[in-house]
Write a protein that holds these residues in place. Sequence first.
Motif, PDB file in Angstrom:
ATOM      1  N   ASP A   1      38.577  47.017  47.911  1.00  0.00           N
ATOM      2  CA  ASP A   1      39.931  46.855  47.372  1.00  0.00           C
ATOM      3  C   ASP A   1      39.985  45.650  46.428  1.00  0.00           C
ATOM      4  OD1 ASP A   1      42.650  47.302  47.076  1.00  0.00           O
ATOM      5  OD2 ASP A   1      43.223  46.332  48.940  1.00  0.00           O
TER       6      ASP A   1
ATOM      7  N   TRP B   1      42.074  43.508  37.050  1.00  0.00           N
ATOM      8  CA  TRP B   1      42.983  42.774  37.926  1.00  0.00           C
ATOM      9  C   TRP B   1      43.381  41.477  37.262  1.00  0.00           C
ATOM     10  CZ3 TRP B   1      45.842  43.699  42.024  1.00  0.00           C
ATOM     11  CH2 TRP B   1      46.306  42.627  42.781  1.00  0.00           C
TER      12      TRP B   1
ATOM     13  N   GLU C   1      35.822  43.694  53.940  1.00  0.00           N
ATOM     14  CA  GLU C   1      36.813  43.938  52.886  1.00  0.00           C
ATOM     15  C   GLU C   1      36.382  43.236  51.607  1.00  0.00           C
ATOM     16  OE1 GLU C   1      41.579  43.491  52.704  1.00  0.00           O
ATOM     17  OE2 GLU C   1      40.542  41.599  52.973  1.00  0.00           O
TER      18      GLU C   1
ATOM     19  N   GLU D   1      36.751  37.232  48.457  1.00  0.00           N
ATOM     20  CA  GLU D   1      37.796  37.022  47.438  1.00  0.00           C
ATOM     21  C   GLU D   1      37.216  36.233  46.267  1.00  0.00           C
ATOM     22  OE1 GLU D   1      40.981  38.039  46.704  1.00  0.00           O
ATOM     23  OE2 GLU D   1      40.607  36.800  44.944  1.00  0.00           O
TER      24      GLU D   1
ATOM     25  N   ARG E   1      30.360  47.233  38.671  1.00  0.00           N
ATOM     26  CA  ARG E   1      30.502  46.581  39.985  1.00  0.00           C
ATOM     27  C   ARG E   1      30.690  47.592  41.110  1.00  0.00           C
ATOM     28  NH1 ARG E   1      35.018  43.715  42.458  1.00  0.00           N
ATOM     29  NH2 ARG E   1      36.239  44.156  40.607  1.00  0.00           N
TER      30      ARG E   1
ATOM     31  N   GLY F   1      38.171  41.842  48.212  1.00  0.00           N
ATOM     32  CA  GLY F   1      39.516  41.554  47.718  1.00  0.00           C
ATOM     33  C   GLY F   1      40.439  41.149  48.866  1.00  0.00           C
TER      34      GLY F   1
ATOM     35  N   ASP G   1      32.352  36.685  43.569  1.00  0.00           N
ATOM     36  CA  ASP G   1      32.402  38.060  43.065  1.00  0.00           C
ATOM     37  C   ASP G   1      31.783  38.968  44.128  1.00  0.00           C
ATOM     38  OD1 ASP G   1      31.959  40.472  41.751  1.00  0.00           O
ATOM     39  OD2 ASP G   1      31.221  39.522  39.919  1.00  0.00           O
ATOM     40  N   SER G   2      32.504  40.007  44.511  1.00  0.00           N
ATOM     41  CA  SER G   2      32.033  40.860  45.609  1.00  0.00           C
ATOM     42  C   SER G   2      30.648  41.444  45.335  1.00  0.00           C
ATOM     43  CB  SER G   2      33.040  41.985  45.871  1.00  0.00           C
ATOM     44  OG  SER G   2      33.329  42.691  44.695  1.00  0.00           O
TER      45      SER G   2
ATOM     46  N   HIS H   1      51.204  49.897  51.856  1.00  0.00           N
ATOM     47  CA  HIS H   1      50.183  49.165  52.618  1.00  0.00           C
ATOM     48  C   HIS H   1      50.107  49.603  54.074  1.00  0.00           C
ATOM     49  CE1 HIS H   1      47.695  45.683  53.853  1.00  0.00           C
ATOM     50  NE2 HIS H   1      47.279  45.751  52.611  1.00  0.00           N
TER      51      HIS H   1
HETATM   52  C1  LIG Z   1      44.705  44.624  45.664  1.00  0.00           C
HETATM   53  S1  LIG Z   1      44.275  42.974  45.986  1.00  0.00           S
HETATM   54  C2  LIG Z   1      43.580  43.111  47.629  1.00  0.00           C
HETATM   55  C3  LIG Z   1      44.580  43.394  48.722  1.00  0.00           C
HETATM   56  C4  LIG Z   1      44.004  43.273  50.120  1.00  0.00           C
HETATM   57  N1  LIG Z   1      42.715  43.954  50.221  1.00  0.00           N
HETATM   58  C5  LIG Z   1      44.937  43.831  51.172  1.00  0.00           C
HETATM   59  O1  LIG Z   1      44.807  45.020  51.543  1.00  0.00           O
HETATM   60  O2  LIG Z   1      45.813  43.103  51.622  1.00  0.00           O
HETATM   61  C6  LIG Z   1      42.827  42.738  45.013  1.00  0.00           C
HETATM   62  C7  LIG Z   1      42.134  41.398  45.216  1.00  0.00           C
HETATM   63  O3  LIG Z   1      40.801  41.530  44.686  1.00  0.00           O
HETATM   64  C8  LIG Z   1      40.432  40.293  44.142  1.00  0.00           C
HETATM   65  N2  LIG Z   1      39.278  40.487  43.240  1.00  0.00           N
HETATM   66  C9  LIG Z   1      39.275  40.896  41.945  1.00  0.00           C
HETATM   67  N3  LIG Z   1      38.017  40.964  41.471  1.00  0.00           N
HETATM   68  C10 LIG Z   1      37.197  40.597  42.478  1.00  0.00           C
HETATM   69  C11 LIG Z   1      35.792  40.467  42.624  1.00  0.00           C
HETATM   70  N4  LIG Z   1      34.959  40.708  41.603  1.00  0.00           N
HETATM   71  N5  LIG Z   1      35.290  40.055  43.817  1.00  0.00           N
HETATM   72  C12 LIG Z   1      36.124  39.786  44.864  1.00  0.00           C
HETATM   73  N6  LIG Z   1      37.465  39.895  44.791  1.00  0.00           N
HETATM   74  C13 LIG Z   1      38.005  40.287  43.615  1.00  0.00           C
HETATM   75  C14 LIG Z   1      41.699  39.817  43.438  1.00  0.00           C
HETATM   76  O4  LIG Z   1      41.659  38.433  43.185  1.00  0.00           O
HETATM   77  C15 LIG Z   1      42.761  40.222  44.488  1.00  0.00           C
HETATM   78  O5  LIG Z   1      42.996  39.172  45.382  1.00  0.00           O
END
Ligand SMILES: C[S@@+](CC[C@H](N)C(=O)[O-])C[C@H]1O[C@@H](n2cnc3c(N)ncnc32)[C@H](O)[C@@H]1O
Length: 196
Positions: A118, A124, A49, A72, A133, A51, A97-98, A28
């Motif tokens: 991310d 996930w 960002e 998120e 997506r 996620g 959902d992003s 990270h």
């Molecule tokens: C790898 S983690 C992100 C880490 C964060 N970006 C960081 O660098 O600290 C992935 C995140 O994406 C979220 N996620 C999964 N599908 C998603 C979606 N369709 N839209 C938004 N978030 C999503 C998950 O719930 C999770 O919290």
Amino acid sequence: MYGAYKALGHYPDYWYWILRGRPPRSPHLLKQKVVREYGEKFGLKTLVETGTYYGEMVAAMKGRFDRVYSIEFVPALAERARRKFAGDGQVQIFCGDSRVVMPEVLALLQGPALFWLDAGYYGWIGMETDKQRLSAEMEMILSHPYPHVVLLDDARCLTGEHGIPTVSEVKGYIEAKFPQRLVTVEFDIMRITLRD
Ligand SMILES: C[S@@+](CC[C@H](N)C(=O)[O-])C[C@H]1O[C@@H](n2cnc3c(N)ncnc32)[C@H](O)[C@@H]1O
């Protein structure tokens, strides 16, 4: 003892990655460095960002960008992040959902931004992955009037298996559809910038 270890933050993970010979999955701390450097290099003041997770990237970048928008999907994680950044007026956490929320965030932008994609695009925690997506979000971002810069994490997961495209397919698609864009990959991060 644990407190002292915790105070080291992401450093042990980073050192261990170096000791292991820098394997494809990058730590990270390195991701934070890349996000910071791209913001500085392209003079970008807003970070978007997808996620949020535990808000580690938001926490690391909130002092470096004027605005940070993070999306998120999981309501409990979004709520946790909202509480965590309640005192940071420059941070806004969106829940959803992003792919659905992205137009709302794009509408807030008043200039080019840095995107840190991310959000588990390759699956996930057991969620059904929407295979369109990533391309849908890329299209929205790259068609937007501002010359945004995009960083996509976990490029190693673009394997060409189970309906997921390969790195060269994504690169070919983007550079053909958006000829002013250049796509490169380093340290597991795909970087989409404007050609010189
Ligand atoms: C790898 S983690 C992100 C880490 C964060 N970006 C960081 O660098 O600290 C992935 C995140 O994406 C979220 N996620 C999964 N599908 C998603 C979606 N369709 N839209 C938004 N978030 C999503 C998950 O719930 C999770 O919290």
